[in-house]
Design an enzyme around this catalytic site. Structure first.
Site, PDB file in Angstrom:
ATOM      1  N   ASP A  11       0.840  -1.215   0.000  1.00  0.00           N
ATOM      2  CA  ASP A  11       0.000   0.000   0.000  1.00  0.00           C
ATOM      3  C   ASP A  11       0.868   1.256   0.000  1.00  0.00           C
ATOM      4  O   ASP A  11       1.998   1.240   0.489  1.00  0.00           O
ATOM      5  CB  ASP A  11      -0.923  -0.031   1.231  1.00  0.00           C
ATOM      6  CG  ASP A  11      -2.097   0.918   1.083  1.00  0.00           C
ATOM      7  OD1 ASP A  11      -2.404   1.340  -0.049  1.00  0.00           O
ATOM      8  OD2 ASP A  11      -2.722   1.242   2.119  1.00  0.00           O
TER       9      ASP A  11
ATOM     10  N   ASN B  85     -10.942  -2.737  -5.540  1.00  0.00           N
ATOM     11  CA  ASN B  85     -10.155  -1.756  -6.299  1.00  0.00           C
ATOM     12  C   ASN B  85     -10.799  -1.381  -7.640  1.00  0.00           C
ATOM     13  O   ASN B  85     -10.417  -0.383  -8.256  1.00  0.00           O
ATOM     14  CB  ASN B  85      -8.715  -2.244  -6.514  1.00  0.00           C
ATOM     15  CG  ASN B  85      -7.847  -2.163  -5.269  1.00  0.00           C
ATOM     16  OD1 ASN B  85      -6.947  -2.976  -5.057  1.00  0.00           O
ATOM     17  ND2 ASN B  85      -8.085  -1.173  -4.408  1.00  0.00           N
TER      18      ASN B  85
HETATM   19  C1  IPE Z   1      -5.452  -2.819  -0.239  1.00  0.00           C
HETATM   20  O1  IPE Z   1      -5.119  -1.498  -0.407  1.00  0.00           O
HETATM   21  C2  IPE Z   1      -5.460  -3.532  -1.574  1.00  0.00           C
HETATM   22  C3  IPE Z   1      -4.154  -3.757  -2.163  1.00  0.00           C
HETATM   23  C4  IPE Z   1      -2.999  -3.459  -1.621  1.00  0.00           C
HETATM   24  C5  IPE Z   1      -4.183  -4.373  -3.457  1.00  0.00           C
HETATM   25  P1  IPE Z   1      -6.220  -0.371  -0.598  1.00  0.00           P
HETATM   26  O2  IPE Z   1      -5.488   0.905  -0.751  1.00  0.00           O
HETATM   27  O3  IPE Z   1      -7.163  -0.745  -1.679  1.00  0.00           O
HETATM   28  O4  IPE Z   1      -7.005  -0.440   0.792  1.00  0.00           O
HETATM   29  P2  IPE Z   1      -7.883   0.658   1.543  1.00  0.00           P
HETATM   30  O5  IPE Z   1      -8.892   1.163   0.565  1.00  0.00           O
HETATM   31  O6  IPE Z   1      -6.945   1.739   1.975  1.00  0.00           O
HETATM   32  O7  IPE Z   1      -8.476  -0.070   2.706  1.00  0.00           O
HETATM   33  C1  IPE Z   2      -1.465   0.164  -3.397  1.00  0.00           C
HETATM   34  O1  IPE Z   2      -1.278   1.535  -3.421  1.00  0.00           O
HETATM   35  C2  IPE Z   2      -1.735  -0.422  -4.749  1.00  0.00           C
HETATM   36  C3  IPE Z   2      -3.109  -0.876  -4.954  1.00  0.00           C
HETATM   37  C4  IPE Z   2      -4.046  -0.863  -4.057  1.00  0.00           C
HETATM   38  C5  IPE Z   2      -3.447  -1.395  -6.257  1.00  0.00           C
HETATM   39  P1  IPE Z   2      -2.496   2.541  -3.454  1.00  0.00           P
HETATM   40  O2  IPE Z   2      -2.861   2.815  -4.869  1.00  0.00           O
HETATM   41  O3  IPE Z   2      -3.618   2.053  -2.599  1.00  0.00           O
HETATM   42  O4  IPE Z   2      -1.826   3.837  -2.813  1.00  0.00           O
HETATM   43  P2  IPE Z   2      -2.489   4.835  -1.792  1.00  0.00           P
HETATM   44  O5  IPE Z   2      -2.984   4.028  -0.625  1.00  0.00           O
HETATM   45  O6  IPE Z   2      -3.609   5.522  -2.506  1.00  0.00           O
HETATM   46  O7  IPE Z   2      -1.375   5.752  -1.404  1.00  0.00           O
HETATM   47 MG    MG Z   3      -4.116   2.318  -0.663  1.00  0.00          MG
END
Ligand code: IPE
Ligand code: IPE
Ligand code: MG
Length: 255
Positions: free
Chosen positions: A29, A77
């Site tokens: 993340d 997602n």
């Molecule tokens: C969790 O991260 C999913 C992945 C790392 C693929 P998200 O960024 O989607 O989670 P939330 O929305 O912060 O809970």
């Molecule tokens: C994790 O990074 C990747 C996926 C969830 C696909 P994020 O895209 O969630 O990054 P933040 O949390 O918005 O910084």
């Molecule tokens: Mg995220």
């Protein structure tokens, strides 16, 4: 077959190379925030995050990790803007087109959990080709969670079991922990299905629908580092913290 490789080095003197967790799972993340802090589009963070996946995969395999599960795309997602979703769907194609030879060199086998039939055709092909091309590798399993959600996994497991009961193949009394595990998307990992260590990067301290069944007794490690900045040293730091924990599984310390 498994174990720490000859010649692999660690920068962390506190790390015990003989007590490496078998299964490490990572909620990768913070890609978007990493990019935003640099005034870059969010997708630049995903691109850099892909490089981190390569580095961390090689580091884990050199440390002797047996399964590395990486949360790459959740069932939630899809809610993101379509341009970001499209970019994320292209990433496995980019990733495997350049990285499969390295995976083979490090004897790393690719597996996937999640419903990949919902991914674009080209992405499915890239994933299935990588699975086929690494099928004989046996040092580490790189287990990608793609269009994966734990609740979806549990629903599917329940449906599969209910069908067997309805068909009178099994009785209700035969539904136990083992049967549930055998119907989860980690069934092929067998005894290695449950992560020993779950890491989440980016400072968020939640599970976001990842491996709820399997993490019942996992050690949890949250780090503020954004995924694109996570590296071999961050992985070793998390393992050192894991090695300092006392796992009791509901029993007492020394039983
Ligand atoms: C969790 O991260 C999913 C992945 C790392 C693929 P998200 O960024 O989607 O989670 P939330 O929305 O912060 O809970
Ligand atoms: C994790 O990074 C990747 C996926 C969830 C696909 P994020 O895209 O969630 O990054 P933040 O949390 O918005 O910084
Ligand atoms: Mg995220």
């Amino acid at each position: 077959m498994f174990g720490k490789k000859e010649g692999s080095s660690t920068s962390n003197a506190k790390l015990d190379p003989n007590r490496i967790p078998d299964h490490i799972a990572i909620i990768m993340d913070g890609n978007g925030r990493w990019a935003q802090e640099r005034h870059l589009p969010r997708v630049a963070g995903h691109k850099q995050g892909m490089q981190t996946v390569k580095n961390v995969t090689i580091a884990a395999s050199e440390l002797g990790v047996k399964v590395l599960s990486l949360y790459a795309f959740s069932t939630e997602n899809w809610k993101r803007p379509s341009s970001e979703v499209s970019y994320l769907m292209q990433l496995p194609i980019k990733f495997f087109s350049t990285f499969v030879p390295d995976l083979v060199k490090h004897n790393v086998r690719v597996m996937v959990m999640g419903d990949i039939t919902k991914l674009p055709q080209g992405t499915q092909k890239a994933v299935n080709d990588a699975i086929a091309d690494t099928a004989d590798c046996n040092e580490m399993i790189l287990n990608f969670a793609l269009n994966y959600g734990s609740r979806d996994e549990i629903i599917r497991a329940t449906q599969q079991i209910a069908k067997k009961v309805a068909a009178k193949e099994i009785s209700v009394d035969q539904i136990d922990e083992q049967l549930l595990s055998q119907n989860m998307m980690t069934a092929d990992l067998d005894k290695l299905a449950d992560p020993d260590l779950l890491i989440r990067t980016s400072g968020e301290e939640r599970i976001s629908n990842f491996m709820l069944w399997q993490i019942a007794y996992s050690e949890l490690e949250f780090t503020d580092v954004y995924w694109p900045d996570f590296d071999r040293h961050s992985l070793e730091d998390a393992i050192v913290k894991f090695q300092g924990r006392h796992r009791r599984y509901g029993g007492l310390k020394n039983n």
